[in-house]
Scaffold this motif. Structure first.
Motif, PDB file in Angstrom:
ATOM      1  N   ASP A   1     128.004  34.340  46.471  1.00 42.40           N
ATOM      2  CA  ASP A   1     127.086  32.996  47.340  1.00 42.40           C
ATOM      3  C   ASP A   1     125.593  33.715  47.400  1.00 42.40           C
ATOM      4  O   ASP A   1     125.437  34.809  47.546  1.00 42.40           O
ATOM      5  CB  ASP A   1     127.687  33.032  48.508  1.00 42.40           C
ATOM      6  N   GLY A   2     124.775  32.899  47.327  1.00 42.62           N
ATOM      7  CA  GLY A   2     123.462  33.084  47.257  1.00 42.62           C
ATOM      8  C   GLY A   2     122.915  34.153  48.583  1.00 42.62           C
ATOM      9  O   GLY A   2     122.041  35.226  48.291  1.00 42.62           O
ATOM     10  N   LYS A   3     123.262  33.792  49.696  1.00 43.94           N
ATOM     11  CA  LYS A   3     122.915  34.632  50.807  1.00 43.94           C
ATOM     12  C   LYS A   3     123.519  35.849  50.922  1.00 43.94           C
ATOM     13  O   LYS A   3     122.905  37.094  50.975  1.00 43.94           O
ATOM     14  CB  LYS A   3     123.328  33.991  52.237  1.00 43.94           C
ATOM     15  N   VAL A   4     125.020  36.094  50.216  1.00 43.50           N
ATOM     16  CA  VAL A   4     125.632  37.173  50.258  1.00 43.50           C
ATOM     17  C   VAL A   4     125.102  38.289  48.962  1.00 43.50           C
ATOM     18  O   VAL A   4     124.866  39.279  49.414  1.00 43.50           O
ATOM     19  CB  VAL A   4     127.261  37.026  49.888  1.00 43.50           C
ATOM     20  N   LEU A   5     124.494  37.482  47.991  1.00 41.64           N
ATOM     21  CA  LEU A   5     123.984  38.396  46.889  1.00 41.64           C
ATOM     22  C   LEU A   5     122.505  39.016  47.376  1.00 41.64           C
ATOM     23  O   LEU A   5     122.285  39.980  47.093  1.00 41.64           O
ATOM     24  CB  LEU A   5     123.582  37.448  45.788  1.00 41.64           C
ATOM     25  N   GLU A   6     121.762  38.044  48.272  1.00 41.33           N
ATOM     26  CA  GLU A   6     120.617  38.568  48.658  1.00 41.33           C
ATOM     27  C   GLU A   6     120.799  39.665  49.547  1.00 41.33           C
ATOM     28  O   GLU A   6     120.022  40.855  49.616  1.00 41.33           O
ATOM     29  CB  GLU A   6     119.643  37.392  49.348  1.00 41.33           C
ATOM     30  N   GLN A   7     121.809  39.613  50.627  1.00 39.97           N
ATOM     31  CA  GLN A   7     121.984  40.799  51.553  1.00 39.97           C
ATOM     32  C   GLN A   7     122.495  41.932  50.791  1.00 39.97           C
ATOM     33  O   GLN A   7     122.031  43.068  51.165  1.00 39.97           O
ATOM     34  CB  GLN A   7     122.846  40.147  52.589  1.00 39.97           C
ATOM     35  N   PHE A   8     123.350  41.793  49.958  1.00 39.00           N
ATOM     36  CA  PHE A   8     123.958  42.909  49.144  1.00 39.00           C
ATOM     37  C   PHE A   8     122.821  43.616  48.208  1.00 39.00           C
ATOM     38  O   PHE A   8     122.713  44.810  48.277  1.00 39.00           O
ATOM     39  CB  PHE A   8     125.081  42.555  48.157  1.00 39.00           C
ATOM     40  N   ARG A   9     121.927  42.831  47.550  1.00 37.10           N
ATOM     41  CA  ARG A   9     120.891  43.473  46.969  1.00 37.10           C
ATOM     42  C   ARG A   9     120.108  44.329  47.775  1.00 37.10           C
ATOM     43  O   ARG A   9     119.566  45.383  47.568  1.00 37.10           O
ATOM     44  CB  ARG A   9     119.901  42.342  46.078  1.00 37.10           C
ATOM     45  N   GLU A  10     119.760  43.564  49.016  1.00 37.70           N
ATOM     46  CA  GLU A  10     118.920  44.323  49.891  1.00 37.70           C
ATOM     47  C   GLU A  10     119.306  45.542  50.419  1.00 37.70           C
ATOM     48  O   GLU A  10     118.833  46.671  50.466  1.00 37.70           O
ATOM     49  CB  GLU A  10     118.534  43.761  51.269  1.00 37.70           C
ATOM     50  N   VAL A  11     120.892  45.649  50.688  1.00 38.06           N
ATOM     51  CA  VAL A  11     121.149  46.994  51.203  1.00 38.06           C
ATOM     52  C   VAL A  11     121.489  48.082  50.335  1.00 38.06           C
ATOM     53  O   VAL A  11     121.362  49.289  50.510  1.00 38.06           O
ATOM     54  CB  VAL A  11     122.633  46.630  51.933  1.00 38.06           C
ATOM     55  N   ILE A  12     121.588  47.891  48.996  1.00 36.16           N
ATOM     56  CA  ILE A  12     122.023  48.808  48.055  1.00 36.16           C
ATOM     57  C   ILE A  12     120.510  49.372  47.576  1.00 36.16           C
ATOM     58  O   ILE A  12     120.609  50.608  47.066  1.00 36.16           O
ATOM     59  CB  ILE A  12     122.563  48.175  46.410  1.00 36.16           C
ATOM     60  N   ARG A  13     119.495  48.731  47.931  1.00 33.33           N
ATOM     61  CA  ARG A  13     118.227  49.397  47.803  1.00 33.33           C
ATOM     62  C   ARG A  13     117.655  50.159  49.093  1.00 33.33           C
ATOM     63  O   ARG A  13     116.620  50.612  49.082  1.00 33.33           O
ATOM     64  CB  ARG A  13     117.212  48.393  47.433  1.00 33.33           C
ATOM     65  N   HIS A  14     118.670  50.443  50.137  1.00 30.55           N
ATOM     66  CA  HIS A  14     118.206  51.235  51.221  1.00 30.55           C
ATOM     67  C   HIS A  14     117.996  52.698  50.675  1.00 30.55           C
ATOM     68  O   HIS A  14     119.030  52.761  49.899  1.00 30.55           O
ATOM     69  CB  HIS A  14     119.098  51.068  52.306  1.00 30.55           C
ATOM     70  N   PRO A  15     117.355  53.411  51.268  1.00 35.00           N
ATOM     71  CA  PRO A  15     117.253  54.807  50.970  1.00 35.00           C
ATOM     72  C   PRO A  15     118.373  55.680  51.424  1.00 35.00           C
ATOM     73  O   PRO A  15     118.598  56.698  50.869  1.00 35.00           O
ATOM     74  CB  PRO A  15     116.138  55.497  51.535  1.00 35.00           C
ATOM     75  N   TYR A  16     119.224  55.102  52.413  1.00 30.99           N
ATOM     76  CA  TYR A  16     120.452  55.888  52.997  1.00 30.99           C
ATOM     77  C   TYR A  16     121.379  54.806  53.414  1.00 30.99           C
ATOM     78  O   TYR A  16     121.192  53.605  53.650  1.00 30.99           O
ATOM     79  CB  TYR A  16     120.100  56.936  53.847  1.00 30.99           C
ATOM     80  N   GLY A  17     122.814  55.136  53.489  1.00 30.29           N
ATOM     81  CA  GLY A  17     123.732  54.408  54.296  1.00 30.29           C
ATOM     82  C   GLY A  17     124.773  54.307  53.223  1.00 30.29           C
ATOM     83  O   GLY A  17     124.993  54.699  52.224  1.00 30.29           O
ATOM     84  N   LEU A  18     126.085  53.921  53.774  1.00 27.32           N
ATOM     85  CA  LEU A  18     127.421  53.991  53.350  1.00 27.32           C
ATOM     86  C   LEU A  18     127.829  52.758  53.193  1.00 27.32           C
ATOM     87  O   LEU A  18     127.872  51.663  54.078  1.00 27.32           O
ATOM     88  CB  LEU A  18     128.635  54.643  54.323  1.00 27.32           C
ATOM     89  N   ILE A  19     127.936  52.180  51.889  1.00 28.42           N
ATOM     90  CA  ILE A  19     128.323  50.814  51.580  1.00 28.42           C
ATOM     91  C   ILE A  19     129.748  50.856  50.972  1.00 28.42           C
ATOM     92  O   ILE A  19     129.794  51.402  49.905  1.00 28.42           O
ATOM     93  CB  ILE A  19     127.234  49.972  50.456  1.00 28.42           C
TER      94      ILE A  19
END
Length: 548
Positions: A276-294
């Protein structure tokens, strides 16, 4: 003297010499008090001959010609020859019960050609490239599965195995299942995630194909009572296809599963997955974070690895270093360092992850979190400035939190480490060529209208309306008469907000975390599937099949 007459005389003399040689060998056998055999006329099975290598057979002038379990019979030129005795001792150390028969030089030399055939078949298979015209021909045969079944009966085991492998690749099957039955064996293909019964093989053909497959995959041909794993590869045009082979004993013989990994397959991007558009947007944003567990969660075969690969391709640049740890490496990704776990060699996920963190990575992909040690290292890595992507086997996205806590990961580590979780399944897309319209059943319509109201309540940004007609899968040649062609993901995604992080620290229940995630706009996989039904991508029964 005419040439034809000379030829007949030569043939006659050769026959006399051979008969004399066999009589002398029979006399030698009686003197040694062992059996005699003319092994050149004996039908030797592939698995029996392969107990020895071609070099061992030649050096020792020894041919295994019969086998039943750990009992084998061998033909030898001279039982007292040192080379022969050494090989016999080796067989006994390998716990074979060996029966010895004496054979003549001519007999053994003729029988040795079985090893030439075996080596030739294996070299041909390993180096084989199936050209486009051959693929087109096999594709025609695969369309008519009954014709392919008949064709297999008249083929050599090597050619039959080739037809099965290339045929499966042509119809884009992910797995080949060959299962022994009481009277015949069954061959099934997993296409778009669902097993389809293709045809049945008689026991003789099945046995020959299994022997050829075991030989190609580097398995022990004479061992039939324990599981074995192997690997083979072949090329279809420009595509190299690796085949992982798993074999295990069953009630009526051996059952085999072959997983096909096409390294030339076009890799999907995040835009191709169906988020979904919003899910895709949020997922793209978090994988570009410098750190974090996804985390990406779901059962085996739900497309988790495909999602991770698509994410890695998106974040891989010349400015950062991405390293993966996989079991196995399914596809090679340019610009990314990939390492394969080897459990048998003592190289597991935890050890591999420790090693990766000493390689100064910016991002890490761990194929799967299977144990507490791996979970702890992954979480610590995310807390020390790394983006970590991994998978976890849970039924829902929110269930990943209690799963990790129950695994033993401390909540004070998990809460700040985790950034987001994506849960997913794969549903089959309805074939656009043969889909038919029908009227909605009253219960279907009532249920869908309730779903629409709920979805709009949680996600008012999504525009939905009830279609006038429902779609129905029928079947045509384009979709192998299944009614479906291709697959698409259905997803549920939530961000670990400050509120959810505090809930993890306080030991909140799964339902409490789910309520908080829903308040933040998370749709369930079932609801995402319903959206795809309303948009004509798939049908209700398919969504229910994978999500309920």
């Amino acid at each position: 003297m005419p040439e034809e007459q000379e030829r007949k005389i030569d043939v006659g003399l050769q026959k006399i010499r051979r008969e004399s040689e066999e009589r002398e060998t029979m006399a030698q056998a009686r003197q040694l008090n062992v059996g005699y055999i003319d092994v050149s006329n004996f039908p030797i099975a592939v698995d029996v001959a392969s107990i020895l290598t071609a070099q061992e057979a030649k050096d020792g002038m020894i041919i295994p010609f019969f086998g039943s379990g750990r009992k084998i019979k061998v033909a030898v030129l001279d039982p007292e020859n040192p080379e022969t005795k050494a090989i016999l001792e080796k067989l006994k150390k390998d716990e074979y019960e060996v029966g010895i028969s004496v054979a003549s030089v001519s007999s053994i030399e003729e029988a040795l050609h079985i090893y030439d055939d075996l080596v030739l078949e294996k070299e041909d298979e390993e180096n084989m490239v199936v050209e486009d015209d051959q693929v087109a021909q096999i594709e025609k045969e695969v369309v008519d599965l009954a014709a392919l079944q008949d064709k297999l009966k008249g083929e050599t085991s090597a050619r039959a195995l080739l037809l099965i492998l290339v045929g499966a690749a042509v119809v884009k099957a992910s797995d080949i299942h060959m299962e022994a039955g009481e009277k015949e064996a069954r061959l099934r293909l997993r296409i778009d995630g669902v097993l389809q019964d293709v045809f049945h093989l008689d026991q003789t053909t099945f046995g020959h194909v299994v022997d050829q497959l075991k030989y190609q995959a580097g398995m022990k041909l004479n061992v039939r009572n324990i599981p074995q794993d192997g690997r083979i590869s072949f090329r279809v045009g420009e595509h190299k296809i690796d085949v992982r082979v798993s074999l295990m004993p069953s009630m009526h013989g051996e059952t085999i599963v072959m997983r096909l990994l096409d390294s030339g397959k076009t890799m999907l991007t995040l835009d191709d997955l169906g988020m979904d558009g919003k899910v895709l947007e949020q997922f793209r944003e978090v994988i570009r974070h410098p750190y974090g567990l996804i985390l990406v969660t779901g059962p085996t075969g739900s497309g988790k690895t495909t999602t991770l690969y698509a994410a890695l391709r998106e974040i891989s640049t010349l400015e950062n270093k991405i390293i993966t740890l996989e079991d196995p490496i399914e596809y090679e990704i340019s610009g990314i360092e990939q390492s394969q776990v080897e459990e048998e060699e003592g190289y597991n996920f935890a050890d591999g992850l420790r090693a990766i963190l000493r390689q100064d990575p910016d991002g890490v992909m761990v194929g799967e979190i299977r144990d507490l040690e791996t979970a702890q290292i992954a979480a610590q890595a995310s807390l020390t400035g790394h983006i970590v992507l991994s998978t976890l086997h849970t039924n829902t996205a929110v269930a990943s939190i209690p799963r990790l806590v129950n695994m033993g990961l401390a909540s004070y580590i998990l809460a700040p480490a985790m950034t987001a979780v994506l849960g997913q399944r794969l549903v089959r897309k309805i074939c656009p060529k043969c889909a038919k319209q029908r009227d909605w059943q009253p219960k279907e319509k009532t249920g869908l209208e309730a779903f629409i109201a709920k979805i709009k309540e949680i996600r008012p940004d999504i525009e939905l309306k009830m279609p006038e007609k429902a779609l129905e899968a029928t079947g045509c040649p384009q979709c192998n008469n299944t009614g479906y062609k291709g697959r698409i993901g259905i997803y549920e995604f939530f961000l670990v907000t400050k509120e959810i992080s505090e809930m993890i620290l306080s030991g909140a229940s799964e339902n409490q975390i789910l309520t908080a995630a829903r308040k933040n706009g998370m749709l369930t996989m079932l609801e995402d599937g319903i959206i795809k039904v309303l948009r004509g991508v798939t049908i209700l029964t398919e969504v229910y099949r994978v999500s309920i």
